[in-house]
Design a protein around this motif. Structure first.
Motif, PDB file in Angstrom:
ATOM      1  N   GLY A  30       8.146   7.996   2.789  1.00  0.00           N
ATOM      2  CA  GLY A  30       7.641   6.681   3.162  1.00  0.00           C
ATOM      3  C   GLY A  30       6.990   5.914   2.026  1.00  0.00           C
ATOM      4  O   GLY A  30       6.452   4.835   2.251  1.00  0.00           O
ATOM      5  N   TYR A  31       7.032   6.440   0.823  1.00  0.00           N
ATOM      6  CA  TYR A  31       6.440   5.760  -0.319  1.00  0.00           C
ATOM      7  C   TYR A  31       7.532   5.310  -1.290  1.00  0.00           C
ATOM      8  O   TYR A  31       8.572   5.939  -1.415  1.00  0.00           O
ATOM      9  N   ALA A  32       7.265   4.212  -1.978  1.00  0.00           N
ATOM     10  CA  ALA A  32       8.195   3.699  -2.988  1.00  0.00           C
ATOM     11  C   ALA A  32       7.576   3.900  -4.366  1.00  0.00           C
ATOM     12  O   ALA A  32       6.354   3.889  -4.522  1.00  0.00           O
ATOM     13  N   LEU A  33       8.429   4.069  -5.351  1.00  0.00           N
ATOM     14  CA  LEU A  33       7.974   4.283  -6.718  1.00  0.00           C
ATOM     15  C   LEU A  33       7.744   2.948  -7.413  1.00  0.00           C
ATOM     16  O   LEU A  33       8.595   2.065  -7.384  1.00  0.00           O
ATOM     17  N   ASP A  34       6.618   2.809  -8.029  1.00  0.00           N
ATOM     18  CA  ASP A  34       6.290   1.607  -8.788  1.00  0.00           C
ATOM     19  C   ASP A  34       7.263   1.460  -9.965  1.00  0.00           C
ATOM     20  O   ASP A  34       7.681   2.455 -10.562  1.00  0.00           O
ATOM     21  N   ALA A  35       7.616   0.244 -10.290  1.00  0.00           N
ATOM     22  CA  ALA A  35       8.574  -0.020 -11.370  1.00  0.00           C
ATOM     23  C   ALA A  35       8.099   0.537 -12.709  1.00  0.00           C
ATOM     24  O   ALA A  35       8.916   0.897 -13.552  1.00  0.00           O
ATOM     25  N   ARG A  36       6.802   0.651 -12.910  1.00  0.00           N
ATOM     26  CA  ARG A  36       6.295   1.190 -14.179  1.00  0.00           C
ATOM     27  C   ARG A  36       6.737   2.636 -14.401  1.00  0.00           C
ATOM     28  O   ARG A  36       6.806   3.100 -15.534  1.00  0.00           O
ATOM     29  N   GLN A  37       7.070   3.329 -13.318  1.00  0.00           N
ATOM     30  CA  GLN A  37       7.522   4.706 -13.453  1.00  0.00           C
ATOM     31  C   GLN A  37       8.953   4.791 -13.982  1.00  0.00           C
ATOM     32  O   GLN A  37       9.397   5.841 -14.406  1.00  0.00           O
ATOM     33  N   SER A  62       0.828  -1.210   0.000  1.00  0.00           N
ATOM     34  CA  SER A  62       0.000   0.000   0.000  1.00  0.00           C
ATOM     35  C   SER A  62       0.867   1.267   0.000  1.00  0.00           C
ATOM     36  O   SER A  62       0.364   2.359  -0.203  1.00  0.00           O
ATOM     37  N   SER A  63       2.190   1.093   0.205  1.00  0.00           N
ATOM     38  CA  SER A  63       3.103   2.228   0.179  1.00  0.00           C
ATOM     39  C   SER A  63       3.783   2.400  -1.173  1.00  0.00           C
ATOM     40  O   SER A  63       4.743   3.148  -1.295  1.00  0.00           O
ATOM     41  N   VAL A  64       3.292   1.710  -2.194  1.00  0.00           N
ATOM     42  CA  VAL A  64       3.854   1.818  -3.540  1.00  0.00           C
ATOM     43  C   VAL A  64       2.947   2.744  -4.348  1.00  0.00           C
ATOM     44  O   VAL A  64       1.742   2.550  -4.397  1.00  0.00           O
ATOM     45  N   VAL A  65       3.541   3.767  -4.967  1.00  0.00           N
ATOM     46  CA  VAL A  65       2.745   4.701  -5.755  1.00  0.00           C
ATOM     47  C   VAL A  65       3.155   4.614  -7.223  1.00  0.00           C
ATOM     48  O   VAL A  65       4.306   4.378  -7.550  1.00  0.00           O
ATOM     49  N   ASN A  66       2.180   4.800  -8.079  1.00  0.00           N
ATOM     50  CA  ASN A  66       2.419   4.746  -9.523  1.00  0.00           C
ATOM     51  C   ASN A  66       2.217   6.145 -10.113  1.00  0.00           C
ATOM     52  O   ASN A  66       1.358   6.375 -10.941  1.00  0.00           O
ATOM     53  N   ASN A  67       3.009   7.091  -9.616  1.00  0.00           N
ATOM     54  CA  ASN A  67       2.969   8.445 -10.161  1.00  0.00           C
ATOM     55  C   ASN A  67       4.303   9.121  -9.879  1.00  0.00           C
ATOM     56  O   ASN A  67       5.115   8.624  -9.108  1.00  0.00           O
ATOM     57  N   LEU A  68       4.514  10.244 -10.507  1.00  0.00           N
ATOM     58  CA  LEU A  68       5.741  11.010 -10.292  1.00  0.00           C
ATOM     59  C   LEU A  68       5.458  12.292  -9.522  1.00  0.00           C
ATOM     60  O   LEU A  68       6.226  13.238  -9.590  1.00  0.00           O
ATOM     61  N   LEU A  69       4.358  12.307  -8.780  1.00  0.00           N
ATOM     62  CA  LEU A  69       3.938  13.522  -8.095  1.00  0.00           C
ATOM     63  C   LEU A  69       4.006  13.437  -6.577  1.00  0.00           C
ATOM     64  O   LEU A  69       3.975  14.463  -5.902  1.00  0.00           O
ATOM     65  N   LYS A  75      10.057   3.539 -16.758  1.00  0.00           N
ATOM     66  CA  LYS A  75       9.948   3.893 -18.172  1.00  0.00           C
ATOM     67  C   LYS A  75       9.586   5.362 -18.324  1.00  0.00           C
ATOM     68  O   LYS A  75      10.134   6.060 -19.176  1.00  0.00           O
ATOM     69  N   ALA A  76       8.687   5.845 -17.486  1.00  0.00           N
ATOM     70  CA  ALA A  76       8.304   7.261 -17.558  1.00  0.00           C
ATOM     71  C   ALA A  76       9.513   8.157 -17.294  1.00  0.00           C
ATOM     72  O   ALA A  76       9.722   9.150 -18.000  1.00  0.00           O
ATOM     73  N   LEU A  77      10.328   7.802 -16.302  1.00  0.00           N
ATOM     74  CA  LEU A  77      11.528   8.591 -16.006  1.00  0.00           C
ATOM     75  C   LEU A  77      12.536   8.499 -17.144  1.00  0.00           C
ATOM     76  O   LEU A  77      13.142   9.499 -17.530  1.00  0.00           O
ATOM     77  N   ASP A  78      12.714   7.300 -17.679  1.00  0.00           N
ATOM     78  CA  ASP A  78      13.646   7.126 -18.788  1.00  0.00           C
ATOM     79  C   ASP A  78      13.210   7.948 -19.996  1.00  0.00           C
ATOM     80  O   ASP A  78      14.038   8.562 -20.666  1.00  0.00           O
TER      81      ASP A  78
END
Length: 163
Positions: free
Chosen positions: A43-50, A31-38, A52-55
């Motif tokens: 305390g939150y971790a970035l979802d792996a799908r992000q 529940s601490s994984v987020v799928n956004n760049l905002l 590609k967005a960062l790249d």
């Protein structure tokens, strides 16, 4: 039939189950994984799908950087580059004796004078200055102090511009 004693159960709990339970408790809560760049809250971790967005964002920014070689030679003390003010950043590689010194100059910065200094020993050292004027395109080097190598050994070798 083998009898399992409480002593054996306690050892199994202590040496087998409890370490696994503690290790899992320290793992990332999904529940601490987020799928956004905002997200800006700690305390939150970035979802792996992000990834590609960062790249994609990095690739787009790198595509906007255009490196242009503006000058390359065995060296000079004074150089004028036409339209130098059209570049946002300039990298200058200067030679001080046998050593290469690099200077990064940003057009919007108020810093236009850079100290160039090399030190090999008390016998061989050079101190000088590199000055850049974006409006006229003039780049100069001047030796201020030092021993060895000769006066002409402080010079500009290469200049690259980034738009």
């Amino acid at each position: 039939m083998k009898v399992i004693t409480t002593n054996r159960l306690n050892r199994f709990w202590k040496n087998g189950v409890l370490p696994i339970k503690n290790a899992l408790a320290n793992k990332l809560n999904t529940s601490s994984v987020v799928n956004n760049l905002l997200t800006t809250v700690a305390g939150y971790a970035l979802d792996a799908r992000q990834g590609k967005a960062l790249d994609d964002k990095i690739t787009a920014l790198n595509g906007k950087l255009t490196r242009v070689q503006l000058y390359k030679s065995t060296g000079t003390n004074t150089l004028t580059i036409p339209n130098l003010n059209t570049y946002s950043t300039v990298i200058i590689y200067a030679m001080a004796g046998d050593y290469c010194v690099s200077v990064v100059a940003v057009r919007e910065s108020s810093i236009k004078n850079f100290v160039l200094s090399t030190y090999h020993s008390a016998t061989y050292n050079i101190c000088g200055e590199l000055t850049i004027d974006f409006s006229t395109g003039k780049i100069t080097t001047s030796r201020t102090t030092g021993n060895g190598w000769g006066v002409d050994r402080l010079y500009i070798r290469e200049v690259y511009g980034y738009k």
